[in-house]
Design an enzyme around this catalytic site. Structure first.
Site, PDB file in Angstrom:
ATOM      1  N   PHE A 110       0.813  -1.215   0.000  1.00 41.77           N
ATOM      2  CA  PHE A 110       0.000   0.000   0.000  1.00 41.77           C
ATOM      3  C   PHE A 110       0.846   1.266   0.000  1.00 41.77           C
ATOM      4  O   PHE A 110       0.389   2.328  -0.422  1.00 41.77           O
ATOM      5  CB  PHE A 110      -0.945   0.002   1.207  1.00 41.77           C
ATOM      6  CG  PHE A 110      -0.342   0.450   2.507  1.00 41.77           C
ATOM      7  CD1 PHE A 110      -0.471   1.759   2.936  1.00 41.77           C
ATOM      8  CD2 PHE A 110       0.360  -0.432   3.314  1.00 41.77           C
ATOM      9  CE1 PHE A 110       0.074   2.180   4.135  1.00 41.77           C
ATOM     10  CE2 PHE A 110       0.897  -0.027   4.512  1.00 41.77           C
ATOM     11  CZ  PHE A 110       0.764   1.288   4.933  1.00 41.77           C
ATOM     12  N   LYS A 111       2.089   1.152   0.442  1.00 42.81           N
ATOM     13  CA  LYS A 111       2.903   2.352   0.565  1.00 42.81           C
ATOM     14  C   LYS A 111       3.323   2.923  -0.781  1.00 42.81           C
ATOM     15  O   LYS A 111       3.825   4.046  -0.851  1.00 42.81           O
ATOM     16  CB  LYS A 111       4.099   2.065   1.458  1.00 42.81           C
ATOM     17  CG  LYS A 111       3.634   1.733   2.868  1.00 42.81           C
ATOM     18  CD  LYS A 111       4.731   1.524   3.857  1.00 42.81           C
ATOM     19  CE  LYS A 111       4.124   1.212   5.229  1.00 42.81           C
ATOM     20  NZ  LYS A 111       5.114   1.046   6.282  1.00 42.81           N
ATOM     21  N   ASP A 112       3.072   2.185  -1.857  1.00 46.53           N
ATOM     22  CA  ASP A 112       3.296   2.746  -3.192  1.00 46.53           C
ATOM     23  C   ASP A 112       2.436   3.986  -3.414  1.00 46.53           C
ATOM     24  O   ASP A 112       2.840   4.909  -4.125  1.00 46.53           O
ATOM     25  CB  ASP A 112       2.970   1.713  -4.275  1.00 46.53           C
ATOM     26  CG  ASP A 112       4.063   0.667  -4.440  1.00 46.53           C
ATOM     27  OD1 ASP A 112       5.249   1.005  -4.252  1.00 46.53           O
ATOM     28  OD2 ASP A 112       3.734  -0.499  -4.746  1.00 46.53           O
TER      29      ASP A 112
END
Length: 433
Positions: free
Chosen positions: A106-108
């Protein structure tokens, strides 16, 4: 839009100052001076078009005063060639998959947006150093988001032996402008080292050092965007007019506090659930009103192994430091390693769905919330945690093949430096870059 510190809100900063400082000079975290309000009709219409269309609208609410519409659209299009997806495991059982970006986490969503905007904001030609502490997926996402960005070097601090082999390979095989440092300690040690550097504002100003952790406003704000998109997808899938419960796997609480920001912007949510592993500082606080940061313990959900979450300050700032207001909007949940392993097996056995350990905590939190319908966030692709899944699944359930992009990383040689858990030695290292 101006930004203020969670500690001394009297002084306001513009976007460029906020982004390049990372941490406020007083040691606090930046938040918007005022929270913009959305039109839910516009959110629904743009979400039906594309995630990028929605993200452009939301980004303009925060950054439109200093960036042109064309610049914001350029940054969004550069950042996102992927979008969240809602998976339905069974009737009433939904998860928002946030792992379809290039590093499968999700940190993309935050890191790639930040990388794209830094390229626009850094118009002075001065070289910048991005210093980031990671408990797992932040490092790979930041490395991918800033790889090859002109005028930027990235230093990644990660705890030795406490990230998965795939997470480590994603950080240590790029080379170029990416400099991984394996720290002899925990994530909390990495975070303390980074904060000690950031607190020396003269040193950071001289060296051009800033952060790409969720303490940085450019990493944190775009994490609020997918809550709106997930709300739209869930309403479509369920034809529900209710406000959903959203369970959020949580470590440093950038994701959870971004959900709180989305609620403050007008997103209808019945309650957020802070879903943690054995590092249950925030769930304990929500039960007792007593915030007790402590050394993290190692778990199978390693990206959540945080004992002193930085974004607790943002959580309190977003509720006006009112415990009862926070408690009314956020529930707490924690799971042991055994419970996480059993959940991974249960999800596979009952629904034929593979879940990584962090997302499995969200599943457990959603099941136990008792607060109504909604969804949990799936924060990483299960292939990044093969070792845990092999312990949790029946023989033959684990796919033999990795996604090609991950398999390629594992084949490449790793290159990283080593560091003691000491801020002084980190400063010395930064002077050599």
């Amino acid at each position: 839009m101006k930004y203020i510190s969670t500690r001394t809100p009297q002084k306001a900063y513009n976007l460029r100052e906020t982004a390049f400082l990372g941490l406020a000079p007083d040691g606090g975290l930046f938040i918007p001076e005022c929270i913009p309000q959305v039109s839910l009709d516009v959110v629904r219409a743009l979400s039906a078009d594309s995630y990028n269309a929605l993200a452009i609208y939301l980004a303009e609410l925060f950054f439109g005063g200093e960036l042109s519409p064309g610049q914001i659209e350029q940054a969004i299009d550069r950042a996102y060639g992927f979008s969240p997806r809602l998976a339905t495991l069974a009737e009433g059982l939904h998860t928002l998959e946030l792992f379809h970006g290039p590093t499968f986490a999700f940190k993309d969503f935050g890191a790639r947006f930040m990388g794209a905007l830094f390229g626009l904001l850094n118009d002075t030609g001065r070289e910048l150093v991005i210093l980031t502490a990671t408990s797992g997926d932040t490092g790979s996402a930041v490395a991918g988001g800033f790889y090859g960005v002109p005028g930027v070097k990235v230093v990644l601090l990660y705890p030795a032996g406490r990230v998965s082999p795939l997470q480590e390979s994603q950080m240590t095989t790029l080379g170029g402008n990416i400099f991984p440092l394996q720290v002899d300690g925990s994530f909390d040690d990495c975070q303390r080292m980074a904060k000690a550097v950031f607190s020396d504002t003269a040193f950071c100003r001289e060296r051009g050092i800033t952060s790409a952790n969720s303490i940085n406003i450019l990493r944190w704000i775009p994490q609020s965007f997918y809550y709106f998109y997930g709300w739209h997808l869930w309403r479509q899938a369920t034809d529900s007019k209710e406000a959903p419960v959203i369970a959020v796997p949580s470590g440093n609480y950038g994701n959870l506090s971004a959900g709180m920001l989305a609620v403050r912007m007008g997103l209808p949510v019945k309650r957020l659930v802070a879903a943690s592993n054995a590092n249950d500082v925030i769930p304990e606080f929500l039960r007792t009103g007593d915030f007790r940061p402590r050394e993290s313990v190692r778990t199978v959900a390693n990206a959540m192994d945080v004992g002193n979450p930085s974004n607790f300050e943002r959580m309190m700032a977003l509720c006006g430091a009112d415990f009862h207001r926070l408690w009314s909007g956020v529930g707490g949940f924690s799971a042991s390693d055994d419970e996480i392993r059993r959940a991974i097996g249960e999800i596979w056995k009952m629904y034929g769905y593979l879940s990584d350990p962090h997302s499995a905590v969200g599943y457990l939190a959603m099941k136990s919330s008792g607060m109504g319908k909604g969804f949990w966030l799936s924060t990483a692709h299960e292939a990044k945690f093969r070792e845990v899944l092999q312990e949790s699944l029946p023989a033959g359930a684990m796919p033999q093949e990795l996604p090609p992009a991950l398999a390629e990383r594992l084949r490449l040689p790793r290159k990283y430096g080593e560091a003691a858990a000491d801020a002084g030695s980190l400063k010395e290292y930064l002077t050599t870059l």
